[in-house]
Design a protein around this motif. Structure first.
Motif, mmCIF file in Angstrom:
data_model
loop_
_atom_site.group_PDB
_atom_site.id
_atom_site.type_symbol
_atom_site.label_atom_id
_atom_site.label_comp_id
_atom_site.label_asym_id
_atom_site.label_seq_id
_atom_site.Cartn_x
_atom_site.Cartn_y
_atom_site.Cartn_z
ATOM 1 N N UNK A 210 0.834 -1.209 0.000
ATOM 2 C CA UNK A 210 0.000 0.000 0.000
ATOM 3 C C UNK A 210 0.864 1.253 0.000
ATOM 4 N N UNK A 211 1.870 1.310 0.871
ATOM 5 C CA UNK A 211 2.741 2.492 0.942
ATOM 6 C C UNK A 211 3.414 2.739 -0.400
ATOM 7 N N UNK A 212 3.795 1.660 -1.075
ATOM 8 C CA UNK A 212 4.449 1.776 -2.380
ATOM 9 C C UNK A 212 3.479 2.348 -3.423
ATOM 10 N N UNK A 213 2.259 1.816 -3.455
ATOM 11 C CA UNK A 213 1.270 2.288 -4.432
ATOM 12 C C UNK A 213 0.856 3.731 -4.144
ATOM 13 N N UNK A 214 0.705 4.064 -2.871
ATOM 14 C CA UNK A 214 0.336 5.438 -2.511
ATOM 15 C C UNK A 214 1.366 6.424 -3.049
ATOM 16 N N UNK A 215 2.619 6.108 -2.888
ATOM 17 C CA UNK A 215 3.700 6.969 -3.382
ATOM 18 C C UNK A 215 3.677 7.024 -4.919
ATOM 19 N N UNK A 216 3.463 5.878 -5.537
ATOM 20 C CA UNK A 216 3.472 5.815 -7.003
ATOM 21 C C UNK A 216 2.293 6.578 -7.605
ATOM 22 N N UNK A 217 1.143 6.527 -6.968
ATOM 23 C CA UNK A 217 -0.013 7.276 -7.463
ATOM 24 C C UNK A 217 0.262 8.778 -7.428
ATOM 25 N N UNK A 218 0.850 9.251 -6.331
ATOM 26 C CA UNK A 218 1.173 10.677 -6.214
ATOM 27 C C UNK A 218 2.162 11.091 -7.289
ATOM 28 N N UNK A 219 3.184 10.285 -7.496
ATOM 29 C CA UNK A 219 4.185 10.598 -8.517
ATOM 30 C C UNK A 219 3.605 10.528 -9.920
ATOM 31 N N UNK A 220 2.711 9.571 -10.138
ATOM 32 C CA UNK A 220 2.123 9.407 -11.471
ATOM 33 C C UNK A 220 1.219 10.590 -11.813
ATOM 34 N N UNK A 221 0.431 11.030 -10.857
ATOM 35 C CA UNK A 221 -0.441 12.181 -11.083
ATOM 36 C C UNK A 221 0.386 13.409 -11.458
ATOM 37 N N UNK A 222 1.482 13.631 -10.718
ATOM 38 C CA UNK A 222 2.368 14.768 -11.001
ATOM 39 C C UNK A 222 3.010 14.633 -12.376
ATOM 40 N N UNK A 223 3.395 13.395 -12.747
ATOM 41 C CA UNK A 223 4.012 13.161 -14.055
ATOM 42 C C UNK A 223 3.049 13.477 -15.193
ATOM 43 N N UNK A 224 1.806 13.023 -15.056
ATOM 44 C CA UNK A 224 0.802 13.289 -16.093
ATOM 45 C C UNK A 224 0.562 14.783 -16.224
ATOM 46 N N UNK A 225 0.451 15.486 -15.102
ATOM 47 C CA UNK A 225 0.239 16.934 -15.134
ATOM 48 C C UNK A 225 1.408 17.639 -15.846
ATOM 49 N N UNK A 226 2.607 17.197 -15.567
ATOM 50 C CA UNK A 226 3.770 17.859 -16.144
ATOM 51 C C UNK A 226 3.939 17.535 -17.624
ATOM 52 N N UNK A 227 3.913 16.238 -17.972
ATOM 53 C CA UNK A 227 4.252 15.809 -19.326
ATOM 54 C C UNK A 227 3.104 15.945 -20.323
ATOM 55 N N UNK A 228 1.867 15.694 -19.883
ATOM 56 C CA UNK A 228 0.742 15.681 -20.809
ATOM 57 C C UNK A 228 -0.151 16.920 -20.714
ATOM 58 N N UNK A 229 -0.172 17.538 -19.534
ATOM 59 C CA UNK A 229 -1.025 18.720 -19.352
ATOM 60 C C UNK A 229 -0.216 20.006 -19.431
ATOM 61 N N UNK A 230 1.056 19.937 -19.009
ATOM 62 C CA UNK A 230 1.896 21.120 -19.059
ATOM 63 C C UNK A 230 1.916 21.913 -17.774
ATOM 64 N N UNK A 231 1.524 21.269 -16.658
ATOM 65 C CA UNK A 231 1.535 21.926 -15.358
ATOM 66 C C UNK A 231 2.745 21.448 -14.581
#
Length: 583
Positions: A210-231
């Motif tokens: 769970x701790x691993x997935x929680x961290x990965x979800x946070x990082x993935x959301x930030x990655x999508x915002x940066x790379x695909x949305x431009x935030x």
């Protein structure tokens, strides 16, 4: 769709019911539900369903809500429409429209979720874990750990696709996906917290994955915002939004009972702006600036009060508006509504989304505090100057939203379920029109202050609809407010951010001016025909509570409506004939 009793022409001819008669409540041991009771029941049912099935991206939630809405709609159509009096018929149409709107929204949401699907292949697994907990199904710690292990693998795979530019998802869908991931992360935390410590074997198996997935979800959301949305990380001021397209706008317009196309509404906004600009030039000439109304506007912006003085100004302006509508007997102002409004100051952070005032039960005042830098302070003071504030105060307080909310809670409160910006915001802006007609702005500075807001609402129609049609970017919307209306850059950014990043419906911003024009047109019909006086009209609008304005019109005029009522009121035709009053 099944046809209900009394829905066909033959049934209507056969059933002879006095229009004033209310449907019976009891027939022997059989209970007959009134329309008000039905609306209250549906409202509470939906609250319970949405609270229980609370994962928006979940297929289970969408399927259950669809099932309920379809059953409620079919059951409604089984009732005898002609047995209701005029109020009951309007309630029938309101509920029917509400249920149909809910079904359309589910359909649109499903299509949006499909578009973002490639970015969230793990959503179903997380949703099922959380929903199984909600339904109190036994949890197997080992199986749950394996589910999370699979989620982790899926996240890693999609991260590679995003990083290498292989994810074929548009910017809007990526933004939606990033937000969905954050919500899934919250739900998963709630799931883990429920079992943690109370089920030792669960914790033994699940704590690490769970701790691993929680961290990965946070990082993935930030990655999508940066790379695909431009935030970029930490860029809280970015404006993205989700355009719904022409099909989505048409569906919303049908639900709001606005029989105009998006293109026609843009034309209305442009026509109203032309009127505003002509009046702005007149006021500019009075101040000695000729036709250079933007120079006159700059002069008005400089007329602000000093630090610490804004609350006293707001109190004075509120009192001025209350005294005016009472003196001229324009609307009933209950003593409790008049004496119980409160004032609060808006934080600098919140002013980035709401650069002007907010109101309702209280008025929340935007003005600088000592933590803001010099540029932000000046923009806030100029944007909330004396004459801009004059309109804002009566829009938010009395006779605007404060009076409106006071009455909403006391007259037919069950209709608050049928919330619409065309009624809510239309009412407040309508008063800007009426007080203008009556000569409430007595100086050219007052006029420029009121016209600034009218121009702003015209621009809102244009930029919000064009944005949802895919014809304007957020930055182009900001530029329009600066160039076309005369906004400060910061206030323009705040308005656009509020329009697209908040919880507002796509037609919300257009609803101010369009709803006001509807009420303005309805008022002319009722008053010019001699059916009711001005105060009677205003009190009637408030006491009928929320609904699309065309249904309010049908209610006031006792129109013979059927269960398949369709919107047809072209309220804007002939609107150039405005009323004139003496002050």
């Amino acid at each position: 769709m099944r046809q209900g009793i009394g829905d066909s022409h033959e049934d209507w001819e056969r059933i002879d019911v006095d229009k004033k008669r209310k449907p019976p409540t009891f027939s022997g041991d059989e209970y007959h539900e009134t329309m008000r009771e039905r609306i209250d029941r549906v409202s509470e049912d939906l609250k319970d369903l949405q609270a229980f099935y609370n994962i928006e991206i979940s297929d289970t939630r969408k399927a259950r809500l669809k099932e309920y809405l379809e059953e409620a709609l079919a059951d409604l159509r089984e009732t005898s429409f002609r047995a209701y009096d005029q109020q009951g018929k309007i309630d029938f149409l309101l509920l029917q429209n509400f249920l149909r709107k809910g079904l359309k929204q589910l359909e649109l949401d499903e299509k949006k979720d499909e578009k973002m699907g490639p970015l969230v292949p793990f959503a179903g697994t997380i949703a099922k874990l959380c929903e199984d907990r909600q339904m109190m199904k036994p949890v197997d710690g080992e199986m749950a750990a394996n589910d999370l292990f699979q989620v982790s693998k899926q996240i890693a795979k999609v991260k590679i696709e995003v990083t290498e530019g292989k994810a074929k998802v548009d910017k809007t869908s990526a933004f939606r996906a990033a937000n969905a991931v954050e919500r899934l992360r919250w739900h998963l935390a709630e799931w883990f917290g429920f079992f943690k410590g109370y089920d030792p074997m669960f914790t033994w198996w699940v704590a690490e994955p769970y701790a691993k997935v929680d961290k990965e979800l946070a990082e993935f959301s930030a990655l999508v915002r940066k790379e695909l949305v431009g935030i970029k990380p930490g860029d809280e001021d970015a404006i993205v939004g989700e355009p719904i397209g022409r099909h989505g706008l048409l569906a919303d317009l049908e639900s709001e009972m606005i029989p105009y196309s998006p293109e026609e509404l843009i034309e209305i906004g442009e026509k109203e702006y032309t009127w505003c600009e002509a009046e702005m030039k007149k006021a500019s000439r009075e101040l000695g600036y000729g036709d250079e109304w933007r120079d006159a506007l700059e002069h008005v912006k400089s007329l602000y009060v000093g630090p610490g003085k804004q609350p006293q100004l707001i109190h004075f302006l509120a009192r001025e508006a209350i005294d005016y509508v009472k003196k001229h007997n324009l609307v009933t102002v209950p003593r409790i509504a008049e004496e119980t409004w409160r004032m609060f100051m808006m934080s600098p952070a919140r002013q980035k989304v709401n650069p002007f005032f907010l109101g309702g039960k209280s008025i929340i005042v935007s003005y600088p505090d000592d933590t803001m830098d010099h540029e932000a302070k000046m923009m806030s003071m100029r944007g909330n100057n004396i004459h801009f504030s004059r309109s804002t105060v009566f829009h938010e307080m009395i006779p605007g939203h404060h009076l409106q909310f006071h009455m909403l809670a006391r007259y037919k409160p069950y209709r608050q379920m049928f919330d619409t910006p065309f009624w809510i915001e239309g009412w407040a802006l309508y008063w800007e029109m009426i007080l203008w007609d009556r000569g409430f702005p007595s100086t050219p500075e007052n006029k420029i202050g009121m016209l600034f807001w009218r121009m702003h609402r015209c621009a809102r129609i244009i930029f919000s609809i064009k944005f949802h049609l895919g014809q304007m970017t957020p930055q182009e919307c900001i530029d329009m407010l600066v160039d076309m209306v005369g906004h400060e850059k910061a206030t323009a950014e705040g308005e656009v951010r509020r329009s697209f990043n908040g919880d507002y419906s796509p037609l919300y911003q257009a609803g101010y001016m369009l709803g006001a024009l509807q009420i303005y047109s309805l008022r002319k019909e009722q008053m010019h025909s001699g059916k009711m006086g001005e105060k009677q009209f205003h009190d009637r609008v408030l006491r009928e509570n929320m609904m699309p304005i065309e249904l309010l019109r049908a209610l006031m005029e006792e129109k013979d409506v059927g269960p398949d009522f369709k919107s047809s009121w072209r309220f804007y035709e002939g609107h150039e004939q405005r009323d004139n009053f003496s002050s």
